[in-house]
Design an enzyme around this catalytic site. Sequence first.
Site, PDB file in Angstrom:
ATOM      1  N   TRP A 172       4.217   2.431   1.354  1.00  2.25           N
ATOM      2  CA  TRP A 172       5.282   1.482   2.040  1.00  2.25           C
ATOM      3  C   TRP A 172       6.389   2.026   1.865  1.00  2.25           C
ATOM      4  O   TRP A 172       6.842   2.812   0.610  1.00  2.25           O
ATOM      5  CB  TRP A 172       5.247   0.092   0.982  1.00  2.25           C
ATOM      6  CG  TRP A 172       6.358  -0.891   1.315  1.00  2.25           C
ATOM      7  CD1 TRP A 172       6.520  -1.366   2.536  1.00  2.25           C
ATOM      8  CD2 TRP A 172       7.083  -1.524   0.149  1.00  2.25           C
ATOM      9  NE1 TRP A 172       7.488  -2.464   2.364  1.00  2.25           N
ATOM     10  CE2 TRP A 172       7.683  -2.500   0.916  1.00  2.25           C
ATOM     11  CE3 TRP A 172       7.057  -1.455  -1.279  1.00  2.25           C
ATOM     12  CZ2 TRP A 172       8.730  -3.183   0.285  1.00  2.25           C
ATOM     13  CZ3 TRP A 172       7.719  -2.205  -1.766  1.00  2.25           C
ATOM     14  CH2 TRP A 172       8.771  -3.265  -1.150  1.00  2.25           C
TER      15      TRP A 172
ATOM     16  N   ASP B 271       0.615  -1.179  -7.477  1.00  2.00           N
ATOM     17  CA  ASP B 271       1.681  -2.066  -6.903  1.00  2.00           C
ATOM     18  C   ASP B 271       0.411  -3.210  -6.071  1.00  2.00           C
ATOM     19  O   ASP B 271       0.302  -2.861  -4.976  1.00  2.00           O
ATOM     20  CB  ASP B 271       2.331  -1.418  -5.805  1.00  2.00           C
ATOM     21  CG  ASP B 271       3.439  -2.366  -5.030  1.00  2.00           C
ATOM     22  OD1 ASP B 271       3.326  -3.661  -5.800  1.00  2.00           O
ATOM     23  OD2 ASP B 271       4.219  -1.989  -4.548  1.00  2.00           O
TER      24      ASP B 271
ATOM     25  N   LYS C 133       3.278 -13.064  -0.774  1.00  4.70           N
ATOM     26  CA  LYS C 133       2.335 -13.008   0.502  1.00  4.70           C
ATOM     27  C   LYS C 133       1.148 -13.830   0.104  1.00  4.70           C
ATOM     28  O   LYS C 133       0.780 -14.583   1.163  1.00  4.70           O
ATOM     29  CB  LYS C 133       1.546 -11.936   0.643  1.00  4.70           C
ATOM     30  CG  LYS C 133       2.838 -10.565   0.848  1.00  4.70           C
ATOM     31  CD  LYS C 133       3.951 -10.622   1.648  1.00  4.70           C
ATOM     32  CE  LYS C 133       4.808  -9.547   1.702  1.00  4.70           C
ATOM     33  NZ  LYS C 133       4.612  -8.312   1.784  1.00  4.70           N
TER      34      LYS C 133
END
Length: 422
Positions: A152, A233, A269
Site C-alpha cells: 500500500w 497491517d 472497511k
Amino acid sequence: MWKCFLTRTSRCFSTSAGNKALKWWDHVAPAPKDPITSVTEAFLADTSPTKINLGVGAYRDDEGKPVVLQCVREAEAKIAGCDFLESVSSAVSSKLVEESVKLVYGKNSDVIKEGRFAGVQALSGTGACRLFAEFQRRFYPESQIYMTDPTWSNHHNIWRDALVPERTFHYYHPDSKGLNFSALMDDVKNAPDGSFFLLHPCAHNPTGVDPTEEQWREISYLFKVKNHFPFFDMAYQGFASGDLDRDARSIRIFVEDGNLIGCAQSFAKNMGLYGHRVGCLNVLCNDAKQAVAIKSQLQQIARAMYSSPPVHGILLVSGILSDPNMKALWVEEVKVMANRIQSLRTTLRKSLEELGSSLNWEHITNQVGMFCFSGLTPEQVDRLQRGFHIYMTLDGRMSMAGVTTGNVSYLANAIHEVTKFG
C-alpha cells in the site's frame, strides 16, 4: 522612550533583511499528489455518465453508493443521546481493545487470558501503523522495515516520516500474477537476523495475492529461526474469505510458533466506518509485566501526537463487538460484502473470456479481497481513463468495490479493447 526604542528596533530588522520584509514559506513547494486520492479527484472532475471509479478502497453497494451496515445503525440507536462529548473513558477504550484483540488472536486465546498484549486504540489502521513506526524508531533506532514489493503506497509515507529506513522484499510475480514464494523466502532468509517485516495477513493491498496456509507456516517457521519481528497491517479482515477467523489464521500461525508480533487493525472497511477513524494497535509481549511497560510507551507516543481519538466511532465498534446479537449481525454482513465482491470477480472474468480475449484472466478470481492487480500497463490504464472514463491507479490496481452488476459488462469491454493489441 518606548517610541524611540521601537523605531530603532524596526530599523535594525529592516536593515538586516536588506530593506525587504521576510517572506515566510516561499520555499515550500506543493507536495506530490497521492496516487490513490488523485484518482478519485480525477473521477469527480469527470462529467461522463459512464465513468467508473476503481480507485476507491472502501466498500460500495451494487449502485456504487457507500453502505451503512445495519449493525452500525443499531449501535447508533443505542448510543443516541449519550453524554460522550468528553474524552473517551478508560473503560470504553479498554473494551474496544479487548474486543479487537479477540478478533486477532481468538476469543479463547492464551494471549488474552494471560494479558500478554499491549493494546491501545488508534486513528484507524493508518494511525496504528504510525504509532508502531514511531515505537520501532524509539526502541530500535538502528532498525529498518522490510515491506512487500509492492505494498500500500501510504506504508512508505508512514515509516519514512517516522525516520525508519525502508527496504523491500519479493512478493508479487508479474508473470504469474501470483505469489513469488521462493524469492520471498530467500529475502526473508537473507535479511539480517532480528529484522522488522511489514506483512498483510489477508487481502493483500494492492495485489489481492495471499500465501496459502501451508506457505504461511513456512514463512512463520523461518521468521522464528531468524528471530524476525512481523508487524501485520490487518485492514481487510473478513474481505478475503468472508470468515473473520479464517482471515486471521496467518497471524495465529505465527503466535502458535512462538513469534512475538505487532498488529494494526482498522474498522474503516469491514464496518464501513471510514470517516470515524477507529482502529487498534497491539503488540504481543513475553509476559503481562512487559505488556504494561509497552502499553505505557504507546500511550505516551499517542498523547504527543493527538492526545485522544474521537469517541463516537469507538462507542459504535465496542458496542457492536461486545453485544452478541449485534456482533453476529456484523459477521453476516461482512460475509455478504465479501461474497458480493467474489461474485463480481467471477462475472468480470467470465465477461472477458466470453469476449474472446486471448489473455489469461484467471488471476481475477485467484486473487482475493477488495483489490485486483489486473496486470494492465500504465499505458493501458491511461487509455481506459481517456477513452472510457474508467479510473484506477497507474499500477493497474482495481478496487472491486467500484464494480457493479450495472457496469461490469462495460468495464470488461473496455479492458478487452485496450488489451487486445497488447
